[in-house]
Design an enzyme around this catalytic site. Structure first.
Site, PDB file in Angstrom:
ATOM      1  N   HIS A 159       0.819  -1.220   0.000  1.00 56.56           N
ATOM      2  CA  HIS A 159       0.000   0.000   0.000  1.00 56.56           C
ATOM      3  C   HIS A 159       0.850   1.266   0.000  1.00 56.56           C
ATOM      4  CE1 HIS A 159      -4.023  -1.855   0.674  1.00 56.56           C
ATOM      5  NE2 HIS A 159      -3.244  -2.870   1.021  1.00 56.56           N
ATOM      6  N   ASP A 367       3.308   9.499  -0.764  1.00 54.75           N
ATOM      7  CA  ASP A 367       2.140   8.717  -0.365  1.00 54.75           C
ATOM      8  C   ASP A 367       1.948   7.599  -1.377  1.00 54.75           C
ATOM      9  OD1 ASP A 367      -0.140   8.121   1.163  1.00 54.75           O
ATOM     10  OD2 ASP A 367      -0.750  10.221   1.240  1.00 54.75           O
TER      11      ASP A 367
HETATM   12  P1  ADQ Z   1      -3.117   5.953   4.836  1.00 51.83           P
HETATM   13  O1  ADQ Z   1      -1.729   6.498   4.982  1.00 51.83           O
HETATM   14  O2  ADQ Z   1      -3.882   5.750   6.079  1.00 51.83           O
HETATM   15  O3  ADQ Z   1      -3.105   4.568   4.014  1.00 51.83           O
HETATM   16  P2  ADQ Z   1      -5.103   7.428   3.030  1.00 51.83           P
HETATM   17  O4  ADQ Z   1      -5.214   6.674   1.780  1.00 51.83           O
HETATM   18  O5  ADQ Z   1      -4.992   8.904   2.808  1.00 51.83           O
HETATM   19  O6  ADQ Z   1      -3.862   7.037   3.866  1.00 51.83           O
HETATM   20  O7  ADQ Z   1      -6.374   7.266   4.006  1.00 51.83           O
HETATM   21  C1  ADQ Z   1      -6.988   6.075   4.265  1.00 51.83           C
HETATM   22  C2  ADQ Z   1      -8.393   6.285   4.877  1.00 51.83           C
HETATM   23  O8  ADQ Z   1      -8.341   6.904   6.154  1.00 51.83           O
HETATM   24  C3  ADQ Z   1      -9.314   7.148   4.005  1.00 51.83           C
HETATM   25  O9  ADQ Z   1     -10.487   6.406   3.799  1.00 51.83           O
HETATM   26  C4  ADQ Z   1      -9.584   8.395   4.838  1.00 51.83           C
HETATM   27  O10 ADQ Z   1     -10.902   8.883   4.724  1.00 51.83           O
HETATM   28  C5  ADQ Z   1      -9.342   7.945   6.253  1.00 51.83           C
HETATM   29  N1  ADQ Z   1      -8.817   9.060   7.060  1.00 51.83           N
HETATM   30  C6  ADQ Z   1      -7.633   9.679   6.921  1.00 51.83           C
HETATM   31  N2  ADQ Z   1      -7.506  10.679   7.820  1.00 51.83           N
HETATM   32  C7  ADQ Z   1      -8.641  10.682   8.545  1.00 51.83           C
HETATM   33  C8  ADQ Z   1      -9.111  11.493   9.627  1.00 51.83           C
HETATM   34  N3  ADQ Z   1      -8.372  12.489  10.113  1.00 51.83           N
HETATM   35  N4  ADQ Z   1     -10.331  11.216  10.150  1.00 51.83           N
HETATM   36  C9  ADQ Z   1     -11.070  10.215   9.629  1.00 51.83           C
HETATM   37  N5  ADQ Z   1     -10.689   9.423   8.612  1.00 51.83           N
HETATM   38  C10 ADQ Z   1      -9.494   9.653   8.076  1.00 51.83           C
HETATM   39  C11 ADQ Z   1      -2.182   3.728   3.304  1.00 51.83           C
HETATM   40  C12 ADQ Z   1      -1.206   4.452   2.369  1.00 51.83           C
HETATM   41  C13 ADQ Z   1      -1.963   5.289   1.345  1.00 51.83           C
HETATM   42  C14 ADQ Z   1      -2.968   4.420   0.568  1.00 51.83           C
HETATM   43  C15 ADQ Z   1      -3.822   3.602   1.547  1.00 51.83           C
HETATM   44  C16 ADQ Z   1      -4.697   2.595   0.804  1.00 51.83           C
HETATM   45  O11 ADQ Z   1      -0.314   5.262   3.121  1.00 51.83           O
HETATM   46  O12 ADQ Z   1      -1.049   5.889   0.439  1.00 51.83           O
HETATM   47  O13 ADQ Z   1      -3.798   5.246  -0.205  1.00 51.83           O
HETATM   48  O14 ADQ Z   1      -3.020   2.884   2.468  1.00 51.83           O
HETATM   49  O15 ADQ Z   1      -3.907   1.772  -0.003  1.00 51.83           O
END
Ligand code: ADQ
Length: 471
Positions: A159, A367
């Site tokens: 991921h 990211d």
């Molecule tokens: P993350 O680094 O967690 O995931 P991201 O893809 O931006 O990053 O977010 C994942 C989920 O968390 C989204 O559904 C988002 O809505 C939710 N989220 C984020 N911040 C939040 C907050 N403050 N409050 C509530 N919900 C929140 C990792 C990788 C990413 C990749 C994902 C999926 O780092 O690059 O996109 O996995 O593969």
């Protein structure tokens, strides 16, 4: 139809709606074919070193899905999870060698927990199962399973991004990690550029041969490598947006900010997300485009994350200080430039918040993909959509070309893009949004799951020697 066995660091209860896009995708896949979802329970126990290998499996059945979890000893939590996963692999894969803490005990704990997972999963397997392993915590899992005699198809999806080869090579155990990857039949990455980094690494460090049809040959193994950009469940998000809480949230935000232009940032509080740089760019905007003072408000929601790690504590203090300074320097009695919320926001509220915003700032320094960018787009009113300002270093930038792409290290350039977003005419906003929606609808989370699993089946069918080689 083969049963699906998902393995990831943590397991989400499929009955709970809050779980997010990935959990939705996995739950869908598991419910279609029936299956097992295996991972760490999130619980730790204090015991003598190495005792974690004696933790039994807790199982729970939810519909056609069996959830299977193990507890970790405190020592394994510290070495495997905090240590190797989040103090070595996470920083290095996000190009932050300066934050990596190489410690041989971390590598040992990482290997021990991967062995523990393999030992606990192996007895649960049926010969026709297809295994799908997720993310950086579990790179050596297939190698451990193969060593036990497992011949099932095993796919791996990373991921997070793949760093350039020389940065990868700074990890003392990089050769072992790479060799372990070749125990999979398919390795899926988020982007073409991740794929090229992995291929270049394998060519230069392991003398691998790359076949243009998507196969890498090294260590006497043939590995299929492909880019499968993760998508979101557009339908699920649209129904959240139309549900009562989504609509209420939208109405409340629009009323509260009726005289303002709203900018939104939603992230985990993580140094990869470029939060201090974002506040600096917003400060630059207020300084150099003063018409935005008393008008533009940035709501930054930053969910607490990995608080047991020092780098995250430092970031928290930095954000407190930057947000305090911008509000102190520019705030008025009736207007504050930044509303900084260091909390999780319930998923059902997010669509309303996104929809009320005129601009989203999704500006990570690095990211894998970034699903917030896609969620923001899916929540917009197509007749009056907001504008996405997106870092070129997010995996999503490879797909979302009609967003305003920025270099988050450049506060001046980012501020200019924010100004452009805030003043973009309606016609251009609609045109860009509609093109972006076509992409996120086409490459949604169901496409991601089925294309990965189809490629895994194909990889096994086309390279039968792949499994045989490891025995
Ligand atoms: P993350 O680094 O967690 O995931 P991201 O893809 O931006 O990053 O977010 C994942 C989920 O968390 C989204 O559904 C988002 O809505 C939710 N989220 C984020 N911040 C939040 C907050 N403050 N409050 C509530 N919900 C929140 C990792 C990788 C990413 C990749 C994902 C999926 O780092 O690059 O996109 O996995 O593969």
């Amino acid at each position: 139809m083969s049963r699906l066995v998902i393995v990831s660091n943590r397991v989400a209860d499929p009955r709970k709606a809050a779980a997010g896009g990935l959990a939705v995708a996995i739950k869908d896949g598991l419910q279609q074919t029936g299956g097992v979802w295996f991972g760490w329970s999130g619980k730790t126990f204090t015991d003598a070193p190495g005792v974690a290998s004696h933790s039994g499996v807790h199982t729970q059945t939810v519909g056609k899905v069996q959830l299977a979890t193990v507890d970790l000893s405190q020592q394994d939590y510290e070495t495997y999870y905090l240590g190797y996963s989040n103090n070595v692999l996470w920083p290095v894969f996000h190009n932050r060698l300066d934050l990596a803490q190489f410690d041989v005990r971390f590598a040992t704990g990482y290997r021990r927990v991967n062995q523990l997972f393999a030992q606990r999963i192996f007895p649960l397997l049926k010969p026709s199962d297809v295994i799908w392993v997720h993310d950086y915590h579990l790179i050596p899992l297939a190698a451990e399973l193969r060593a036990m005699g497992c011949t099932n198809p095993i796919g791996f999806f990373l991921h997070i991004p793949v760093p350039p080869p020389l940065i990868m090579a700074a990890i003392p155990e990089h050769e072992w990690l790479m060799r372990s990857l070749f125990a999979y039949d398919l390795v899926g990455l988020q982007t073409e550029s991740d794929m090229m980094h992995l291929v270049r690494y394998a060519e230069t460090e392991a003398g691998a041969q790359w076949r243009p049809d998507g196969y890498l040959r090294a260590f006497n193994r043939t590995l299929r490598v492909g880019a499968f950009p993760i998508g979101m469940d557009v339908g699920e998000f649209a129904s959240l947006a139309d549900a009562r809480e989504g609509l209420d949230m939208f109405a409340r935000m629009r009323e509260e900010y009726s005289r303002r232009q709203l900018l939104i940032g939603v992230d985990r509080l993580d140094y990869s997300k470029g939060l201090p740089q974002r506040i600096q760019a917003f400060r630059y905007l207020l300084e150099h485009y003063p018409e935005n003072r008393k008008r533009a408000t940035l709501i930054q929601i930053a969910a607490p994350s990995r608080e047991d790690l020092g780098a995250y504590d430092h970031l928290r203090r930095e954000m407190d200080s930057l947000c305090g300074a911008i509000n102190g320097d520019y705030g008025e009695l009736d207007w504050m430039p930044v509303r900084y919320i260091h909390r999780n926001v319930a998923r059902r509220r997010l669509p309303g918040v996104y929809r009320a915003a005129h601009v989203a700032l999704v500006t990570p320094l690095r990211d894998g993909m970034n699903l917030v960018a896609k969620e923001f787009l899916a929540a917009q009113d197509p007749a009056d959509p907001g504008v996405l300002v997106l870092s070129r270093f997010a995996g999503a930038a490879e797909q979302l070309k009609e967003a305003l792409l920025v270099n988050p290290y450049d506060s001046q350039g980012t501020a200019q893009a924010i100004e452009r977003a805030l003043t973009m005419p309606l016609g251009e906003r609609i045109e860009r949004h509609s093109a972006l929606m076509t992409t996120i609808r086409q490459y949604d989370v169901h496409w991601w799951r089925t294309s990965f699993l189809d490629a895994l089946k194909q990889a096994v069918a086309q390279a039968p020697e792949a499994v045989a080689d490891t025995q």
